[in-house]
Design an enzyme around this catalytic site. Structure first.
Site, PDB file in Angstrom:
ATOM      1  N   GLU A  51       4.396   0.123 -15.606  1.00 19.11           N
ATOM      2  CA  GLU A  51       4.362   0.052 -14.148  1.00 19.11           C
ATOM      3  C   GLU A  51       5.613  -0.581 -13.568  1.00 19.11           C
ATOM      4  O   GLU A  51       6.159  -0.087 -12.602  1.00 19.11           O
ATOM      5  CB  GLU A  51       3.169  -0.802 -13.685  1.00 19.11           C
ATOM      6  CG  GLU A  51       1.847  -0.117 -13.737  1.00 19.11           C
ATOM      7  CD  GLU A  51       0.746  -0.989 -13.146  1.00 19.11           C
ATOM      8  OE1 GLU A  51       0.518  -2.089 -13.676  1.00 19.11           O
ATOM      9  OE2 GLU A  51       0.122  -0.570 -12.168  1.00 19.11           O
ATOM     10  N   ARG A  79       0.822  -1.212   0.000  1.00 15.30           N
ATOM     11  CA  ARG A  79       0.000   0.000   0.000  1.00 15.30           C
ATOM     12  C   ARG A  79       0.854   1.259   0.000  1.00 15.30           C
ATOM     13  O   ARG A  79       0.338   2.362  -0.196  1.00 15.30           O
ATOM     14  CB  ARG A  79      -0.908   0.018   1.229  1.00 15.30           C
ATOM     15  CG  ARG A  79      -1.876  -1.128   1.294  1.00 15.30           C
ATOM     16  CD  ARG A  79      -2.737  -1.008   2.527  1.00 15.30           C
ATOM     17  NE  ARG A  79      -3.691   0.071   2.363  1.00 15.30           N
ATOM     18  CZ  ARG A  79      -4.925  -0.093   1.915  1.00 15.30           C
ATOM     19  NH1 ARG A  79      -5.350  -1.275   1.597  1.00 15.30           N
ATOM     20  NH2 ARG A  79      -5.721   0.934   1.792  1.00 15.30           N
ATOM     21  N   ASN A 129      -4.247   7.117   7.131  1.00 10.94           N
ATOM     22  CA  ASN A 129      -4.283   6.910   5.682  1.00 10.94           C
ATOM     23  C   ASN A 129      -5.356   7.839   5.138  1.00 10.94           C
ATOM     24  O   ASN A 129      -6.495   7.793   5.604  1.00 10.94           O
ATOM     25  CB  ASN A 129      -4.627   5.448   5.361  1.00 10.94           C
ATOM     26  CG  ASN A 129      -4.854   5.235   3.879  1.00 10.94           C
ATOM     27  OD1 ASN A 129      -4.285   5.951   3.043  1.00 10.94           O
ATOM     28  ND2 ASN A 129      -5.673   4.260   3.540  1.00 10.94           N
ATOM     29  N   GLY A 130      -4.994   8.665   4.161  1.00 12.25           N
ATOM     30  CA  GLY A 130      -5.965   9.605   3.599  1.00 12.25           C
ATOM     31  C   GLY A 130      -5.348  10.984   3.480  1.00 12.25           C
ATOM     32  O   GLY A 130      -4.121  11.133   3.544  1.00 12.25           O
ATOM     33  N   HIS A 181      -2.373   8.456 -37.823  1.00 10.03           N
ATOM     34  CA  HIS A 181      -2.929   9.808 -37.724  1.00 10.03           C
ATOM     35  C   HIS A 181      -2.072  10.709 -36.845  1.00 10.03           C
ATOM     36  O   HIS A 181      -2.546  11.747 -36.397  1.00 10.03           O
ATOM     37  CB  HIS A 181      -4.374   9.748 -37.220  1.00 10.03           C
ATOM     38  CG  HIS A 181      -5.286   9.045 -38.183  1.00 10.03           C
ATOM     39  ND1 HIS A 181      -5.672   9.599 -39.374  1.00 10.03           N
ATOM     40  CD2 HIS A 181      -5.836   7.807 -38.150  1.00 10.03           C
ATOM     41  CE1 HIS A 181      -6.452   8.751 -40.034  1.00 10.03           C
ATOM     42  NE2 HIS A 181      -6.552   7.641 -39.311  1.00 10.03           N
TER      43      HIS A 181
HETATM   44  C1  AGP Z   1      -2.834  -2.054 -12.095  1.00 11.71           C
HETATM   45  O1  AGP Z   1      -1.719  -2.828 -12.308  1.00 11.71           O
HETATM   46  C2  AGP Z   1      -2.693  -0.927 -11.166  1.00 11.71           C
HETATM   47  N1  AGP Z   1      -2.075  -1.260  -9.981  1.00 11.71           N
HETATM   48  C3  AGP Z   1      -3.851   0.042 -11.124  1.00 11.71           C
HETATM   49  O2  AGP Z   1      -4.041   0.526 -12.412  1.00 11.71           O
HETATM   50  C4  AGP Z   1      -5.199  -0.452 -10.591  1.00 11.71           C
HETATM   51  O3  AGP Z   1      -5.781  -1.329 -11.503  1.00 11.71           O
HETATM   52  C5  AGP Z   1      -6.104   0.770 -10.349  1.00 11.71           C
HETATM   53  O4  AGP Z   1      -5.508   1.600  -9.409  1.00 11.71           O
HETATM   54  C6  AGP Z   1      -7.505   0.394  -9.924  1.00 11.71           C
HETATM   55  O5  AGP Z   1      -7.515  -0.305  -8.723  1.00 11.71           O
HETATM   56  P1  AGP Z   1      -8.781  -1.097  -8.253  1.00 11.71           P
HETATM   57  O6  AGP Z   1      -9.068  -2.140  -9.280  1.00 11.71           O
HETATM   58  O7  AGP Z   1      -8.417  -1.656  -6.928  1.00 11.71           O
HETATM   59  O8  AGP Z   1      -9.920  -0.104  -8.168  1.00 11.71           O
END
Ligand code: AGP
Length: 610
Positions: free
Chosen positions: A489, A27, A102-103, A505
């Site tokens: 990523e 996280r 968190n936030g 294009h």
């Molecule tokens: C994907 O590899 C990413 N970590 C990211 O795009 C992720 O899919 C996005 O943040 C959405 O997360 P969620 O599906 O938990 O809502």
């Protein structure tokens, strides 16, 4: 984004907090910290910039902190650069309060100014320190009252864990728009951002709702609303296995999760097929509501959005209804056309992505019915939807999603078939053909995964290219979007995905000798068109890595330098197969480049800030 944990019980808290944090590191991982209170040692706070291991080493695995109550945090920086001082817990000036958060506290600047004018000295750049200092400012001997006043003063999103030196037998938890889970153990209680931090200790949990405050001691747990009126909470049993959140012999979570895809799809699909028909017990919409549906919005972010792009092609074809796929962060602010006949299909692995959650709430406010596809049971999006269809992928730990994507896509096919059946928009032969191919996807994926060394070989050829393009049409384009995102990523290579016909294009100007173009040419009738686009980039010096079905591999190899071939299937099911070589290609490319695959720079798994 950040991970928080808390423990109150009879054991030494620090090792339990560190263990919980190790399961939440995905996280956020730019710094970490813990606060533990012990009878003799009082409030002990340890924080360190860098990975959790730095903190662990600093406090000898927690062995130098003593006390049976504490909170911990792993950070994804928002306010203030990663540093020891900006790490959480943030502590009030006199050390009475230690807070993990968190936030984002949106009015932190004005509150900080106010507190400074009252003589409070700040040491960090964080918004969280404001919460710690406010608690102290309001504290007059009653902890809950200070918490209540603080929460009524701050604006924004928060999951908070609070430890107060004056009340060393209890922790306080509070939430608004950021996830927070409470765990019930034997002679212990826990709090955490995510259930993965708890399952080693307890399977009995409850989710705090927005505005709620919890008070945890070793033997009791009380939940209150924002005005401290008692609230009854339902306990839920979580049946995820602890092994699912461990690497199990693989080098990275990402490759483990890639390999788990056949089983995850089986678990997601099989229970929903009875007597040759898709049965969605969790689907609450009636045939009439479906018939009257004026449009279907698919709302999601990142990879879940890419599933949405594929879903648009699939669902429009199967249901003959207009489908719009929209980025959650855009949907909220674009004054969308929503009526009571609109259906919002929300896709989220975590069920906590703040943009997706906010867009979903907006869709509901405007009158739409909400169906969600979610992996984390009991998450906020799941709880707030009219219907939820779970993807049974198990915990996904690697930041780059793989098995969640695949199972979300599988659920899209199930929804498409189920609704087409209700609406009568698909003839029986085609229905049977798609359904039987959907059931064969896991076996075909096993074949692809068995040959993963071929993809590793291609990655070894191309891993040092500075830029890569992914082109394809229709469903191949949707897969290209995901292939490109995976690569960006985890390998940090610049990459773009383009609809193959659109390249000429403008973007074709970027193609030069040495550029790698991954040409996805799986989609039946459009095969030749994509091959023509591959020829165009080849004539401009690009190297082409093609992907197609086995029966067309020889054809494609006349144009492409190298070809990845996948088993044949129904054209509509191709994305389920084609995405896996893309995941493997990104994985092995990142491996060659020595990247930190499970914890790529700047990213976090669960994006709970706007
Ligand atoms: C994907 O590899 C990413 N970590 C990211 O795009 C992720 O899919 C996005 O943040 C959405 O997360 P969620 O599906 O938990 O809502």
């Amino acid at each position: 984004m950040c991970g928080i944990v808390g423990y109150v019980g009879r054991e030494e808290a620090a090792p339990i907090l560190l263990d919980g944090l190790s399961r939440l590191e995905y996280r956020g991982y730019d710094s970490a910290g813990v606060a533990v209170y012990g009878k003799e040692a009082g409030m002990q706070v340890a924080k360190a910039k860098g990975r959790l291991q730095v903190l662990c080493d600093q406090i000898q695995g927690g062995n130098i902190l003593h006390g049976a109550i504490g909170v911990g945090h792993t950070r994804w920086a928002t306010h203030g650069a990663p540093s020891d001082v900006n790490s959480h817990p943030q502590v009030s000036e006199n050390g009475r309060f230690a807070v993990v958060h968190n936030g984002i506290i949106e009015n932190y600047a004005e509150l900080r100014e106010f507190l400074q004018s009252e003589g409070v000295q700040f040491v960090s750049d964080t918004d969280t320190e404001v919460a710690a200092q406010l608690l102290e400012y309001y504290y007059q001997g009653n902890l809950l009252e200070a918490v209540e006043r603080t929460l009524h003063t701050i604006r924004g999103a928060y999951a908070l864990g609070i430890l107060c030196a004056d009340c060393p037998d209890r922790l306080i938890a509070a939430r608004k728009d950021s996830p927070l889970i409470l765990g019930f153990g034997a002679g212990a209680h826990y709090l955490a951002s995510d259930v993965t931090a708890l399952i080693k200790y307890t399977r009995e949990v409850c989710w705090l709702d927005d505005g709620e405050i919890a008070e945890l001691t070793a033997d009791h747990l009380w939940v209150y609303d924002a005005y401290l009126r008692p609230v009854e909470k339902e306990h839920r049993h979580v049946d995820w296995e602890i092994s699912a959140a461990e690497k199990g012999g693989y080098e990275h979570f990402m490759i483990k999760e890639i390999m788990e895809q056949p089983e995850a799809i089986r678990k997601t699909v099989s229970p929903r097929i009875r007597d040759g028909r898709v049965v969605l017990d969790d689907w609450q919409l009636t045939v009439r509501e479906l018939e009257e549906m004026d449009r279907l919005y698919i709302i999601a972010c990142g990879s879940s959005y890419h599933v949405g792009v594929a879903a648009k092609y699939i669902l429009e074809k199967l249901l003959r209804k207009p489908v719009e796929v929209t980025l959650a962060s855009e949907f909220r602010y674009c004054d969308p056309i929503v009526s009571e006949r609109t259906l919002a299909l929300v896709i989220s692995q975590s069920g906590e992505t703040i943009d997706t959650l906010a867009a979903m709430r907006e869709a509901r406010r405007l009158g739409a019915k909400v169906v969600s596809i979610v992996n984390v049971v009991g998450s906020t999006i799941a709880r707030e939807s009219d219907s939820v269809l779970y993807t049974w992928a198990g915990p996904e730990i690697a930041v780059a999603t793989t098995k969640a994507y695949s199972t979300q896509l599988a659920v899209i096919y199930l929804i498409g078939l189920y609704c087409a059946d209700l609406l009568g928009t698909l003839d029986r032969t085609e229905y049977d053909a798609i359904l039987s191919e959907l059931q064969r996807v896991p076996d075909k994926l096993e074949e692809i995964l068995k040959d993963r060394e071929d993809i590793q070989y291609f990655a070894s050829l191309y891993f040092n290219r500075p830029s890569m393009f992914f082109i394809g049409r229709n469903l191949d384009y949707a897969v290209g979007l995901e292939g490109s995102l995976k690569l960006k990523e985890i390998s940090y290579i610049h990459s773009e995905a383009y609809a193959a016909g659109e390249l000429k294009h403008g973007t074709i100007s970027l193609i030069e000798p040495g550029t790698l173009v991954v040409a996805l040419a799986g989609c039946g009738p459009l095969f030749e068109k994509t091959v023509s686009n591959a020829v165009e980039v080849k004539s401009r010096g690009a190297d082409v890595l093609g992907l197609t079905t086995r029966d067309r591999a020889a054809d494609l190899s006349r144009t492409a330098d190298d070809v990845i071939s996948i088993p044949e299937t129904h054209p509509m099911l191709l994305p389920s197969l084609a995405v896996v070589p893309m995941q493997l290609f990104a994985y092995y490319t990142a491996l060659q480049r020595g990247c930190d695959i499970d914890k790529p720079r700047n990213l976090a798994k669960s994006v709970t800030v706007e």
